[in-house]
Scaffold this motif. Structure first.
Motif, PDB file in Angstrom:
ATOM      1  N   MET A 194      -1.942   0.667  -9.618  1.00 15.31           N
ATOM      2  CA  MET A 194      -1.106   0.356  -8.459  1.00 15.31           C
ATOM      3  C   MET A 194      -1.037  -1.147  -8.228  1.00 15.31           C
ATOM      4  O   MET A 194       0.029  -1.712  -7.966  1.00 15.31           O
ATOM      5  CB  MET A 194      -1.662   1.068  -7.227  1.00 15.31           C
ATOM      6  N   PHE A 248      -0.107  -2.755   2.494  1.00 14.99           N
ATOM      7  CA  PHE A 248       0.618  -1.800   1.661  1.00 14.99           C
ATOM      8  C   PHE A 248       0.017  -0.418   1.936  1.00 14.99           C
ATOM      9  O   PHE A 248      -1.130  -0.150   1.600  1.00 14.99           O
ATOM     10  CB  PHE A 248       0.511  -2.184   0.182  1.00 14.99           C
ATOM     11  N   TRP A 249       0.799   0.425   2.574  1.00 12.41           N
ATOM     12  CA  TRP A 249       0.360   1.736   3.051  1.00 12.41           C
ATOM     13  C   TRP A 249       0.892   2.786   2.079  1.00 12.41           C
ATOM     14  O   TRP A 249       2.104   2.914   1.908  1.00 12.41           O
ATOM     15  CB  TRP A 249       0.888   1.937   4.462  1.00 12.41           C
ATOM     16  N   ILE A 250      -0.023   3.520   1.422  1.00 15.53           N
ATOM     17  CA  ILE A 250       0.335   4.362   0.274  1.00 15.53           C
ATOM     18  C   ILE A 250       0.042   5.825   0.588  1.00 15.53           C
ATOM     19  O   ILE A 250      -1.101   6.270   0.514  1.00 15.53           O
ATOM     20  CB  ILE A 250      -0.466   3.923  -0.975  1.00 15.53           C
ATOM     21  N   VAL A 282       5.604   3.338  -1.135  1.00 11.50           N
ATOM     22  CA  VAL A 282       4.637   2.476  -0.466  1.00 11.50           C
ATOM     23  C   VAL A 282       5.362   1.803   0.694  1.00 11.50           C
ATOM     24  O   VAL A 282       6.488   1.330   0.536  1.00 11.50           O
ATOM     25  CB  VAL A 282       4.093   1.393  -1.422  1.00 11.50           C
ATOM     26  N   ARG A 284       5.407  -1.318   3.011  1.00  8.61           N
ATOM     27  CA  ARG A 284       4.898  -2.675   3.223  1.00  8.61           C
ATOM     28  C   ARG A 284       5.136  -3.060   4.677  1.00  8.61           C
ATOM     29  O   ARG A 284       6.225  -2.851   5.208  1.00  8.61           O
ATOM     30  CB  ARG A 284       5.645  -3.652   2.316  1.00  8.61           C
ATOM     31  N   SER A 305      -3.711   9.128   2.935  1.00 14.72           N
ATOM     32  CA  SER A 305      -3.087   7.890   2.464  1.00 14.72           C
ATOM     33  C   SER A 305      -4.159   6.875   2.097  1.00 14.72           C
ATOM     34  O   SER A 305      -5.338   7.049   2.409  1.00 14.72           O
ATOM     35  CB  SER A 305      -2.151   7.309   3.534  1.00 14.72           C
TER      36      SER A 305
END
Length: 375
Positions: A194, A248-250, A282, A284, A305
């Motif tokens: 990633m 960055f939230w995944i 993702v 941002r 997450s």
């Protein structure tokens, strides 16, 4: 398979499963809720509507504190006495010592101001199988996750799952020993992919640099159906993160409505809205100064997450005065941060030795630096 290994009473992870079961049966008090403002226009698809956010009256003061933090102050309403005192000292240090002029100039550059804007980024799940790797690791603790899927991990925890039951502490258990265990090896590898294939190239191209600092150990988040919210409204600046850091939230599950993270689109704007996303995307956002929080999850879907953070090289301050403890810089490279560099062929690679957490003795591996369950 993994399920048999996890269900054995001799399994090294049986204690995690037991802890998860206990956490799922603890009762909690239903908080009083009230509406404060309509939701952002980003509504979920497939008929799921995002309701107006419901905010416990007790959070409102915390929200104002977090908004104050977005303007450069520190919110201490929800901190321990020791951390609040430390916050005051750090603020005094920041005011007494000017910032690095080159870093300050980089933070005001058009490129960084653009990078601060909220954006949804797509990536290839076949090349970066991060959600699958997360499910594999969690299934080592909750074998039924392999059958039910991550979004139903609360059912894997207990078929008679009660949304009024507490789920606190589970995130930290998954983040710590399990992440660094053999069962977490695939997730660690997927996170490297990633960084090298998505986050570092994105930040490097957006800013126009060949060096990116990133969070060495991502934070795993779980938000099951619940009558309680997780954490409180906050900005990352409350926890002394430097201003050049972008979040960055995944998501590993589909996110919408109340099972997701809510945030404002720019500092002090107050247009709180849910992150509507799915695996392969993702989000941002500028969590350093944008207030973000969760709501009680009234859906029947657990949200899982990962959090990651990255700083363009020119925006990175190796020793910001507000982020020191006992004369030692916090969030250092080789600790909280690792480094990725653009290679001659245009690809990105993590610098060897910069992710020292993986090599650290068990007692020396830093955990999530944030207090409580703030997300």
């Amino acid at each position: 398979g993994q399920g048999g290994r996890a269900t054995s009473c001799r399994s090294p992870w049986s204690s995690f499963a037991t802890a998860a079961q206990l956490l799922c049966t603890q009762r909690a008090v239903l908080p009083r809720l009230h509406q404060v403002m309509p939701a952002h226009s980003g509504a979920p698809t497939d008929g799921d509507e995002a309701a107006a956010p419901l905010i416990d009256p007790r959070w409102v003061k915390g929200l104002s504190k977090a908004e104050a933090a977005a303007r450069g102050e520190y919110g201490v309403e929800h901190m321990s006495k020791a951390r609040a005192e430390w916050a005051g000292k750090r603020l005094e240090a920041k005011e007494a010592e000017p910032g690095n002029p080159e870093v300050e100039a980089a933070l005001q550059s058009p490129a960084f101001l653009e990078l601060r804007k909220e954006l949804v980024i797509d990536y290839n799940l076949a090349a970066v199988p991060l959600p699958e790797a997360m499910a594999e690791m969690i299934a080592a603790v909750l074998p039924k996750v392999s059958e039910l899927g991550l979004s139903q991990m609360h059912r894997a925890c207990s078929p008679a799952f009660d949304p009024a039951a507490a789920f606190k502490g589970t995130r930290k258990r998954f983040n710590g020993k399990l992440y660094w265990s053999p069962e977490g090896a695939r997730l660690r590898g997927a996170y490297r992919q990633m960084v090298e294939q998505v986050i570092a190239p994105h930040v490097g191209d957006a800013y126009g640099c060949d060096r990116v600092l990133f969070q060495a150990e991502p934070a795993l988040r779980m938000q099951p159906p619940s009558t309680q919210r997780i954490g409180f409204p906050h900005t990352d600046s409350i926890y002394f993160h430097q201003r050049g850091q972008v979040n960055f939230w995944i998501p590993a599950t589909r996110t919408f409505g109340t099972n997701t993270l809510w945030a404002e689109s720019a500092p002090s704007r107050g247009d709180y809205h849910p992150f509507v996303a799915e695996p392969g995307q993702v989000v941002r956002f500028y969590g350093n100064s944008c207030v973000h929080f969760t709501l009680p999850n009234d859906t029947d879907f657990t949200r899982v997450s990962l959090d990651a953070r990255a700083v363009p090289g020119p925006c990175f301050d190796p020793d910001p005065p507000e982020a020191r403890r006992d004369g030692r810089a916090l969030f250092a490279i080789g600790g909280y941060y690792a480094e990725a560099l653009r290679q001659i062929d245009g690809t990105w690679a993590i610098t060897a030795g910069s992710m020292r957490r993986e090599e650290a003795p068990e007692g020396d591996k830093p955990g999530d630096e944030r207090e409580g369950d703030a997300e």
